[in-house]
Design an enzyme around this catalytic site. Sequence first.
Site, PDB file in Angstrom:
ATOM      1  N   LYS A  65       0.887  -1.175   0.000  1.00 24.26           N
ATOM      2  CA  LYS A  65       0.000   0.000   0.000  1.00 24.26           C
ATOM      3  C   LYS A  65       0.919   1.217   0.000  1.00 24.26           C
ATOM      4  O   LYS A  65       2.016   1.150   0.561  1.00 24.26           O
ATOM      5  CB  LYS A  65      -0.840  -0.044   1.272  1.00 24.26           C
ATOM      6  N   HIS A  84      -5.373   2.018  14.987  1.00 21.25           N
ATOM      7  CA  HIS A  84      -5.824   0.694  14.542  1.00 21.25           C
ATOM      8  C   HIS A  84      -4.706  -0.316  14.743  1.00 21.25           C
ATOM      9  O   HIS A  84      -3.560   0.051  14.980  1.00 21.25           O
ATOM     10  CB  HIS A  84      -6.203   0.728  13.042  1.00 21.25           C
ATOM     11  N   ASP A  86      -3.107  -3.660  12.479  1.00 22.79           N
ATOM     12  CA  ASP A  86      -3.177  -4.157  11.099  1.00 22.79           C
ATOM     13  C   ASP A  86      -3.791  -5.566  11.088  1.00 22.79           C
ATOM     14  O   ASP A  86      -3.537  -6.370  11.978  1.00 22.79           O
ATOM     15  CB  ASP A  86      -1.773  -4.211  10.475  1.00 22.79           C
ATOM     16  N   HIS A 140      -1.488   1.455  16.508  1.00 17.92           N
ATOM     17  CA  HIS A 140      -0.691   2.570  16.006  1.00 17.92           C
ATOM     18  C   HIS A 140      -1.569   3.555  15.242  1.00 17.92           C
ATOM     19  O   HIS A 140      -2.719   3.251  14.912  1.00 17.92           O
ATOM     20  CB  HIS A 140       0.451   2.052  15.122  1.00 17.92           C
TER      21      HIS A 140
HETATM   22  C1  OGA Z   1      -1.230   1.575   7.647  1.00 18.98           C
HETATM   23  C2  OGA Z   1      -0.416   2.348   8.597  1.00 18.98           C
HETATM   24  C3  OGA Z   1       1.424   3.799   9.009  1.00 18.98           C
HETATM   25  C4  OGA Z   1       2.292   4.804   8.353  1.00 18.98           C
HETATM   26  O1  OGA Z   1      -1.209   1.899   6.453  1.00 18.98           O
HETATM   27  O2  OGA Z   1      -1.879   0.602   8.096  1.00 18.98           O
HETATM   28  O3  OGA Z   1      -0.560   2.141   9.764  1.00 18.98           O
HETATM   29  O4  OGA Z   1       3.375   5.054   8.888  1.00 18.98           O
HETATM   30  N1  OGA Z   1       0.492   3.219   8.126  1.00 18.98           N
HETATM   31  O5  OGA Z   1       1.911   5.349   7.315  1.00 18.98           O
HETATM   32 NI    NI Z   2      -1.392   0.212  10.103  1.00 19.00          NI
END
Ligand code: OGA
Ligand code: NI
Length: 198
Positions: A65, A84, A86, A140
């Site tokens: 992502k 959230h 993961d 996080h």
């Molecule tokens: C996520 C996330 C953290 C970031 O995409 O699930 O927690 O540092 N990203 O972008």
């Molecule tokens: Ni995340």
Amino acid sequence: MVERLQGDEGDEMTILPLIETNEQYAQNLIPVADKLLGWLSRGLGLEDGEMKQGLGGEDLTYMLKINYYPPCPCPDLALGVAPHTDMSAITILVPNEVQGLQVFKDDHWYDVAYIPNALIIHIGDQVQILSNGKYKSVYHRTTVNKDKTRMSWPMFLEPPLEFEVGPIPKLISQDNPPKYKTKKFKDYVYCKLNKLSQ
Ligand code: OGA
Ligand code: NI
């Protein structure tokens, strides 16, 4: 498809389209993930391969992502990503140098330091389930910056959607009954996205 460009110094640069770059990156993460899952298995007194086996073995999927957090005029009033955990087994994340990731521990949000070239590893929900709660998925969130754009590239290592994940049977005993249902990963995702009980 590979494109060749002339760099500023006259040297030839190879530009790979995103799909190929992503595939190469995922290939390079396979041994990293194997090591991490091996160590996590050992930490539970299991054989190195058992955690990966519980996640679909060689069918484990690698989903990239790309997060893009533009500058925000009121960073105190907004978040990049809400708190959230993961859904993945583990997440391997590369951020740019702009501070933003925070993890929650002992009632506090802690900044995750940016270390050049370091990978950030999150324990996700599927490892928490496999370990019957011994390993906790990390809670996080991300903040936003007033002037700078933050980006991050998390790779989510996930079981195949049809694969059933549950506490590893060897870890279960009368004293340690299963804390989680065994279910297809797609059903876990559905319940989590729709905020239904698991
Ligand atoms: C996520 C996330 C953290 C970031 O995409 O699930 O927690 O540092 N990203 O972008
Ligand atoms: Ni995340």
